[in-house]
Design a protein around this motif. Sequence first.
Motif, PDB file in Angstrom:
ATOM      1  N   ASP A  42       0.853  -1.179   0.000  1.00 45.21           N
ATOM      2  CA  ASP A  42       0.000   0.000   0.000  1.00 45.21           C
ATOM      3  C   ASP A  42       0.894   1.236   0.000  1.00 45.21           C
ATOM      4  O   ASP A  42       1.741   1.389   0.883  1.00 45.21           O
ATOM      5  CB  ASP A  42      -0.899  -0.018   1.231  1.00 45.21           C
ATOM      6  CG  ASP A  42      -1.960   1.068   1.180  1.00 45.21           C
ATOM      7  OD1 ASP A  42      -1.673   2.172   0.683  1.00 45.21           O
ATOM      8  OD2 ASP A  42      -3.072   0.805   1.655  1.00 45.21           O
ATOM      9  N   SER A  44       0.182   4.417   0.565  1.00 41.51           N
ATOM     10  CA  SER A  44      -0.039   5.390   1.628  1.00 41.51           C
ATOM     11  C   SER A  44       0.460   4.899   2.992  1.00 41.51           C
ATOM     12  O   SER A  44       1.048   5.662   3.748  1.00 41.51           O
ATOM     13  CB  SER A  44      -1.513   5.763   1.718  1.00 41.51           C
ATOM     14  OG  SER A  44      -2.276   4.619   2.003  1.00 41.51           O
ATOM     15  N   SER A  45       0.237   3.635   3.320  1.00 42.59           N
ATOM     16  CA  SER A  45       0.617   3.139   4.647  1.00 42.59           C
ATOM     17  C   SER A  45       1.893   2.301   4.638  1.00 42.59           C
ATOM     18  O   SER A  45       2.482   2.072   5.691  1.00 42.59           O
ATOM     19  CB  SER A  45      -0.517   2.293   5.229  1.00 42.59           C
ATOM     20  OG  SER A  45      -0.663   1.097   4.488  1.00 42.59           O
ATOM     21  N   GLU A  47       1.959  -0.777   4.177  1.00 39.64           N
ATOM     22  CA  GLU A  47       1.586  -2.129   4.592  1.00 39.64           C
ATOM     23  C   GLU A  47       1.489  -3.069   3.399  1.00 39.64           C
ATOM     24  O   GLU A  47       1.173  -2.649   2.290  1.00 39.64           O
ATOM     25  CB  GLU A  47       0.211  -2.119   5.279  1.00 39.64           C
ATOM     26  CG  GLU A  47       0.199  -1.598   6.672  1.00 39.64           C
ATOM     27  CD  GLU A  47      -1.200  -1.726   7.279  1.00 39.64           C
ATOM     28  OE1 GLU A  47      -1.890  -2.717   6.982  1.00 39.64           O
ATOM     29  OE2 GLU A  47      -1.574  -0.824   8.043  1.00 39.64           O
ATOM     30  N   ARG A  49      -0.526  -5.657   1.454  1.00 37.87           N
ATOM     31  CA  ARG A  49      -1.950  -5.974   1.269  1.00 37.87           C
ATOM     32  C   ARG A  49      -2.067  -7.211   0.389  1.00 37.87           C
ATOM     33  O   ARG A  49      -1.212  -7.470  -0.452  1.00 37.87           O
ATOM     34  CB  ARG A  49      -2.681  -4.823   0.578  1.00 37.87           C
ATOM     35  CG  ARG A  49      -2.628  -3.526   1.313  1.00 37.87           C
ATOM     36  CD  ARG A  49      -3.685  -3.482   2.339  1.00 37.87           C
ATOM     37  NE  ARG A  49      -3.647  -2.180   2.997  1.00 37.87           N
ATOM     38  CZ  ARG A  49      -4.567  -1.758   3.787  1.00 37.87           C
ATOM     39  NH1 ARG A  49      -5.600  -2.514   4.045  1.00 37.87           N
ATOM     40  NH2 ARG A  49      -4.461  -0.588   4.365  1.00 37.87           N
TER      41      ARG A  49
END
Length: 168
Positions: A42, A44-45, A47, A49
Amino acid sequence: MAGSVNKCILVGNLGRDPESRTMQNGGKVVSFSVATSESWNDKSSGERREKTQWHRVAIFNEKLGEIAEKYLKKGSTVYLEGAVESRKYTDKDGQEREVTEIVLARFRGELTLLGGRGEGSSFSGDAGGYTPRERTPAARPAAVGRAGGGGAPSWEPATGDLDDEIPF
């Protein structure tokens, strides 16, 4: 448009053991579910996914069905070629339902076992029977090809396995 194509290729893992049923016409159908997953980071984060998609599979080819029953178990990795088909049915409660599944028909379809015992075995539903095609150890399980009309297998050798001593 002169024609159309309905072909689905899946590489995934079985979500449950294959189940077989006998149809009203006496034929046999083997069904199971296959999960395909994609993963990404991801933006933006940061992380990791993952998205998993489930596919129903129905095998109407008797020989491919026997192979699926004998060698496939929950978690097995498979390569499948079939057609996407939708059908309506009435469930045991009298509710009308619609299901979409990948169908390996009596004379079409391909099933390749990509892991465990029987690694690299490919079976084709062309010509009304099945054509087992054993792949050499130099072939990568993920680099699966299709032999047209039951001819010679098609695959790509693993990198670095090329022999430098060519006899000519």
